[in-house]
Design a protein around this motif. Structure first.
Motif, short mmCIF file in Angstrom:
data_model
loop_
_atom_site.label_atom_id
_atom_site.label_comp_id
_atom_site.label_asym_id
_atom_site.label_seq_id
_atom_site.Cartn_x
_atom_site.Cartn_y
_atom_site.Cartn_z
N LEU A 1 1.26 -1.17 0.05
CA LEU A 1 0.04 -0.30 0.32
C LEU A 1 0.72 1.33 0.02
O LEU A 1 0.72 2.66 -0.34
CB LEU A 1 -0.78 0.57 1.44
CG LEU A 1 -2.04 -1.05 1.27
CD1 LEU A 1 -3.00 -0.87 2.46
CD2 LEU A 1 -3.14 -0.91 0.13
N ASN A 2 2.16 0.96 0.79
CA ASN A 2 2.72 2.38 0.82
C ASN A 2 4.53 2.16 0.38
O ASN A 2 4.39 3.71 0.38
CB ASN A 2 2.73 2.64 2.27
CG ASN A 2 1.48 3.55 3.13
OD1 ASN A 2 0.44 3.88 2.52
ND2 ASN A 2 0.56 2.61 3.82
N GLY A 3 4.56 0.82 0.01
CA GLY A 3 5.86 1.53 -0.35
C GLY A 3 6.36 2.01 -1.40
O GLY A 3 7.88 3.11 -1.18
N GLN A 4 5.93 1.98 -2.64
CA GLN A 4 5.90 3.03 -3.79
C GLN A 4 5.80 4.85 -2.90
O GLN A 4 6.76 5.40 -3.57
CB GLN A 4 5.24 2.62 -4.79
CG GLN A 4 5.57 3.85 -6.38
CD GLN A 4 7.02 3.43 -6.25
OE1 GLN A 4 7.17 2.04 -6.82
NE2 GLN A 4 7.61 4.27 -6.32
N LYS A 5 4.62 4.25 -1.90
CA LYS A 5 4.49 6.20 -1.75
C LYS A 5 5.65 6.94 -1.69
O LYS A 5 5.75 8.05 -1.57
CB LYS A 5 2.86 5.93 -1.08
CG LYS A 5 1.96 5.99 -1.46
CD LYS A 5 0.81 6.37 -0.78
CE LYS A 5 -0.70 5.25 -1.32
NZ LYS A 5 -2.13 5.53 -0.88
#
Length: 279
Positions: free
Chosen positions: A214-218
């Motif tokens: 969910l948040n890695g790329q962000k």
């Protein structure tokens, strides 16, 4: 069944919209009506006072920010609520407060369920939240259609307060997971290796996780738009440390890192901004 709702924020608003889609009549209390215009446009009925909402509705739902807000709101609800009604608190709050509210509810012959959710704003919008419920099982079964309006995985966790205990355990796991991602990022950075390999090479292996998905790329793109506010996550983690019988060393570390970020203006950013502490 008429549903009253207090707390139409980043999570509450889409949950209300799902209820309206299920043909529930939803009454909403908000101090600033202009902030919930999409909910009102969807068909929710605005109540200007909590008193009116409580007296008009069969089920009163709350989704506010902090335990102090929960306490304040329920002090007002208990002034006007009639015996036989049901109150559901979707706020992630103190388990001990949930137990206290349940005890007060028993005195007033009102059933109280603690039902914190997990899944963030994305889950709220998609109607795929996980709902963790504590309280009387027969009341849980009666209210289950409400939970199913915006939840995919609905769990009865046991007596009053248990929904909150399980949600706090969820937050403990997320905190340590985010910390692990950030430390891995820092490790690769120090070794002059492309940090994005955390995602490209590791996301599908044993180190993969929902948080990485969910948040890695962000995190790596610097996209800190809130799916869950830092200020609320700190609140949850402080509840964990204040009521835990074990040290929670990892959680205490993460709290201090987030507090540093709050001092730098990240209070209303998403939890993925933890990566900034390591950059």
């Amino acid at each position: 069944m008429k549903i009253g709702w207090i707390g139409a924020g980043i999570m509450g608003s889409p949950m209300i919209m799902h209820l309206i889609d299920r043909q529930y009549e939803v009454h909403v209390y908000a101090r600033h009506a202009e902030k919930i215009k999409p909910v009102l446009d969807k068909g929710a009925i605005l109540e200007k006072e909590i008193k009116n909402l409580v007296q008009e509705c069969d089920v009163i739902c709350t989704m506010v920010g902090f335990p102090s807000d929960v306490k304040e709101v329920y002090e007002e609800i208990f002034k006007w609520v009639d015996a036989g009604k049901v109150c559901i608190d979707f706020t992630t709050s103190s388990p001990k407060l949930a137990e206290e509210l349940n005890a007060l509810g028993i005195q007033k012959q009102v059933d109280i369920l603690d039902a914190p959710v997990t899944g963030g704003d994305v889950g709220a919008k998609k109607g795929t939240l996980t709902v963790l419920v504590g309280g009387k099982e027969e009341v849980y079964e009666e209210m289950k259609p409400i939970f199913e309006s915006f939840g995919k995985d609905i769990y009865y966790c046991g007596k009053a307060g248990n929904g909150q205990y399980v949600k706090i355990a969820n937050q403990i796991m997320i905190a340590n997971n985010l910390q692990g991602i950030c430390e891995a990022y820092q490790y690769l950075s120090d070794m002059s290796v492309d940090e994005n390999m955390i995602i490209s090479c590791l996301k599908n292996g044993a180190a993969g996780s929902r948080q990485l998905d969910l948040n890695g790329q962000k995190m790596f793109d610097g996209d800190y738009a809130p799916g869950f506010y830092v200020k609320h996550f700190i609140k949850d983690l402080k509840i964990a440390t204040s009521e835990s019988k074990v040290p929670l060393t990892g959680v205490k570390t993460v709290i201090n890192e987030y507090l540093d970020l709050v001092d730098r203006g990240y209070s209303e950013k998403g939890t993925q901004c933890l990566i900034e502490y390591f950059k």
